[in-house]
Structures are given as C-alpha cells and as structure tokens.
Design a protein around this motif. Structure first.
Motif, mmCIF file in Angstrom:
data_model
loop_
_atom_site.group_PDB
_atom_site.id
_atom_site.type_symbol
_atom_site.label_atom_id
_atom_site.label_comp_id
_atom_site.label_asym_id
_atom_site.label_seq_id
_atom_site.Cartn_x
_atom_site.Cartn_y
_atom_site.Cartn_z
ATOM 1 N N PHE A 127 1.203 -1.016 -0.458
ATOM 2 C CA PHE A 127 -0.098 -0.146 -0.169
ATOM 3 C C PHE A 127 1.017 1.273 -0.139
ATOM 4 C CE2 PHE A 127 -2.149 3.577 2.532
ATOM 5 C CZ PHE A 127 -3.162 3.659 1.553
ATOM 6 N N PHE A 128 1.497 1.446 0.794
ATOM 7 C CA PHE A 128 2.794 2.144 0.888
ATOM 8 C C PHE A 128 3.743 2.571 -0.262
ATOM 9 C CE2 PHE A 128 1.348 1.940 5.271
ATOM 10 C CZ PHE A 128 0.628 3.666 5.933
ATOM 11 N N LEU A 129 4.468 1.847 -0.662
ATOM 12 C CA LEU A 129 5.358 1.521 -1.788
ATOM 13 C C LEU A 129 4.175 2.067 -3.090
ATOM 14 C CD1 LEU A 129 7.457 -1.528 -1.484
ATOM 15 C CD2 LEU A 129 7.716 1.096 -1.373
ATOM 16 N N SER A 130 2.965 1.862 -3.381
ATOM 17 C CA SER A 130 2.449 2.635 -4.078
ATOM 18 C C SER A 130 1.854 3.865 -4.220
ATOM 19 C CB SER A 130 1.303 1.733 -4.024
ATOM 20 O OG SER A 130 -0.436 1.500 -3.241
ATOM 21 N N GLU A 131 2.118 4.369 -2.888
ATOM 22 C CA GLU A 131 1.682 5.722 -2.284
ATOM 23 C C GLU A 131 3.144 6.753 -2.420
ATOM 24 O OE1 GLU A 131 -1.269 7.752 -2.411
ATOM 25 O OE2 GLU A 131 -2.393 5.580 -2.816
ATOM 26 N N GLU A 132 4.215 5.903 -2.581
ATOM 27 C CA GLU A 132 5.355 6.444 -3.504
ATOM 28 C C GLU A 132 5.892 6.644 -1.686
ATOM 29 O OE1 GLU A 132 4.973 9.597 -5.729
ATOM 30 O OE2 GLU A 132 5.026 8.543 -7.841
ATOM 31 N N PHE A 133 5.757 6.347 -1.521
ATOM 32 C CA PHE A 133 6.407 6.162 0.809
ATOM 33 C C PHE A 133 7.308 5.783 0.021
ATOM 34 C CE2 PHE A 133 2.465 7.950 1.977
ATOM 35 C CZ PHE A 133 2.172 8.408 2.921
ATOM 36 N N LEU A 134 8.879 6.512 1.402
ATOM 37 C CA LEU A 134 9.515 5.533 1.153
ATOM 38 C C LEU A 134 10.122 4.589 2.430
ATOM 39 C CD1 LEU A 134 12.959 5.359 0.046
ATOM 40 C CD2 LEU A 134 13.443 7.011 1.821
ATOM 41 N N ASP A 135 10.385 3.435 2.341
ATOM 42 C CA ASP A 135 9.702 2.705 3.442
ATOM 43 C C ASP A 135 11.529 2.465 3.938
ATOM 44 O OD1 ASP A 135 10.282 0.373 5.638
ATOM 45 O OD2 ASP A 135 10.196 -1.348 3.678
ATOM 46 N N VAL A 136 11.819 3.242 5.251
ATOM 47 C CA VAL A 136 13.075 3.205 6.374
ATOM 48 C C VAL A 136 12.265 2.416 7.513
ATOM 49 C CG1 VAL A 136 12.995 5.653 5.478
ATOM 50 C CG2 VAL A 136 11.574 5.232 7.457
ATOM 51 N N LEU A 137 14.193 2.013 8.355
ATOM 52 C CA LEU A 137 14.217 1.634 9.318
ATOM 53 C C LEU A 137 15.084 2.577 10.380
ATOM 54 C CD1 LEU A 137 15.893 -1.523 8.610
ATOM 55 C CD2 LEU A 137 13.391 -1.384 9.710
#
Length: 329
Positions: free
Chosen positions: A23-33
């Motif tokens: 969902f978030f990748l489709s909304e162009e969010f960056l996955d971070v740690l």
C-alpha cells in the motif's frame, strides 16, 4: 499453541506486513528503519520503557528500547525526507493481554507539508486495502468488509451523543471531578482526599474508559478527532478553537488502533510540555528519563510542517481477521 493454528497466525501477520508495504509503496512512500536502542525512549507520562542492561559489564547502560520510533522518524523529516513509513518492534513495560504486549509491531508513517486530515484518509484507505487483500482469500472477511465504512466524530460530539455532556465545558480539573462524582457514580475515582494526586487527564481517562469506550464495542470503525487540549502531547492546538488539539484516534470494536498528531514543531512549547510530563512521571512513578537532547536538536534544526501516526499492526490484524489474540510473541 497448536502447530497449524500457530502457522496460520504467523502467515496472516506476515501477509498483513506485506499488504501494508504494498500500500505505502504504491503511494510513493519510502520504507525506512530507525534504531530500536535510543537515548530517550519517549516522554509520555504513562508509558514505561525498558532500560538496556549489559550482561557483560553487569550494569545498566544509558540506553533504552524505544517505545516508538517517533523521534528518529522526525529526524528523517528534518533531513528532508517527505513521505516515510516504518514497521518495527516497539517495547513497553506493561502486562500482557489480548490487546497489549511488552513487544509489539508498530507501523508509523509521516507526511511533510500535510495536514492531519490527509492521514485520516490514509488510515481509511489502508484498512480498506488490507481488508480487500485478505477477503480475496477468506470469504468470512469478505462478508465483513462493509464494516470498515468509517465514521468520523469529534470527541465533543462523542461525549454529547453517549453521555449527554459537553466535555469542553469541563476543562477544569475540579469541574470534571465534581461532574464524575455527582453524575457518574460507577466510575471508580479515588477519594476526595487524594484529589490533588490526580491530573485532569486522569479524570478524563477514568470517565472515558469506564463510560465511553465500552460503548464503542458495537462500532466497527470510528475515527475520533479534536481531543481536549490537555491531551495535546506532540500535536498542535487548533487555531480557531484553542480548547482542542489536532489529533485523532481510530477504534475498531472498542479497541484503539492508532493515534495521529498534526505535528508540533515549536521547540519552546515542546520543551515546556516535556518538562510537565517528566515532573508528573516522577511524581506518579518515582523515576525519570534522560532529557531528549537528540530530539530537541531535530526541532532546533527545523522540523517541516508535517503529520504522522502510529498504528498497532497486530491490532489491525485483529480488526480485519477477528483473530482474538493476534500476537505471536
């Protein structure tokens, strides 16, 4: 736990994590740690952290396991990141239950140059998206998908509807105490001799948890916003209505799912609030946490206008699949 039941629980949890990321990748969010071991785990008065102990040196370190990745997520915002999310374990020293664990999965995401109403839409769309993904494999979930039609209501509207009182007329601690003692006698308030030990927040939560929250169990999905200003925490105050702050929570069948703030960026106000929270924590629980200097540096550097939210992943799984105890650990 039976092997097959354990496998199914893990499978659903792992699938949910994947759906969230999709969902978030489709909304162009960056996955971070962010690092789980920090100098300050969070300043909320009633949330208790775990301190790190060195087995080798046999002493406590000046580090804690974070209760939320919030401080470091905001550091990323100050570095210029605009749309970020993370899924990570958080740690809070509280008893295990069907809704709580000392170790649990937290989803947090932030948007810069966005008002918290944008996050409201994110939550509604995320829950619907994940439920739809699950429903393709599970007919029972398909039959309950309609339950995720969101209801939005202010805290003032909720108290008027459920209790017949305007909570914004009881923003003084003495007034709220008197109201509870005279009109809600089933609420277990301490004796009047102990009145000085309680804050306005304490009286509010006694009333909410005993008289309001149980009435939410029959509502599949409700978004509550504009909390009394006492509960502002890290959120902004509404400009044209200073009695309330700009934050919201979502409840699914009476279980709190997430907590969102329109983010406070003023360093002076934040220091004042943290000082008040630290004093109350010391008074109530007789311990203190280190000053959150790294977070103050983030605010001093400049935090852009932003909104952000924390959501319990296992609780989301419970809401969608009706799993009674969604925690693996």
């Amino acid at each position: 736990m039976h092997t097959q039941a354990r496998k199914n629980k893990l499978l659903n949890l792992f699938k949910l994590q994947q759906y969230i990321r999709d969902f978030f990748l489709s909304e162009e969010f960056l996955d971070v740690l962010t690092p789980p071991m920090v100098e300050n785990p969070g300043m909320e008065t009633h949330i208790h952290p775990f301190r790190v102990h060195s087995a080798r040196d046999k002493k406590n370190l000046d580090k804690y396991l974070h209760t939320s990745p919030e401080f470091h997520m905001k550091e990323l915002l100050s570095e210029g990141f605009e749309k970020v999310f993370t899924i990570s374990y958080c740690f809070r020293d509280e008893p295990n239950s069907t809704h709580h664990r000392a170790q649990f999965l937290m989803l947090e995401w932030y948007r810069t140059e966005s008002f918290y109403t944008d996050i409201m839409s994110d939550v509604e769309n995320l829950v619907k998206y994940c439920a739809q993904r699950f429903s393709k494999e599970n007919p029972l979930i398909k039959n309950t998908l309609k339950n995720f039609t969101p209801i939005r209501m202010t805290i003032q509207e909720l108290f008027l509807q459920e209790l017949g009182i305007d909570i914004l007329k009881y923003l003084d601690k003495d007034d709220l105490s008197t109201l509870i003692r005279t009109k809600f006698k089933n609420v277990p308030v301490p004796s009047e001799k102990e009145h000085h030990l309680l804050s306005w927040d304490d009286y509010y939560f006694l009333l909410f948890l005993n008289e309001v929250e149980p009435r939410l169990k029959n509502i599949p999905f409700i978004l509550l916003y504009e909390f009394p200003h006492h509960l502002s925490a890290l959120s902004t105050i509404k400009e044209n209505e200073p009695r309330v702050c700009e934050r919201f929570e979502v409840y699914c069948h009476g279980v709190e799912l997430c907590n969102c703030f329109n983010e406070l960026t003023d360093l002076a106000i934040q220091k004042q609030r943290f000082s008040e929270q630290a004093a109350l924590k010391k008074e109530l629980y007789d311990y203190s946490l280190p000053t959150p200097n790294e977070f103050y540096s983030t605010l001093d550097k400049g935090l852009p206008k932003a909104s952000g939210i924390a959501l319990g992943v296992e609780r989301l799984l419970m809401a969608i699949t009706q799993e009674e105890n969604p925690f693996y650990f």
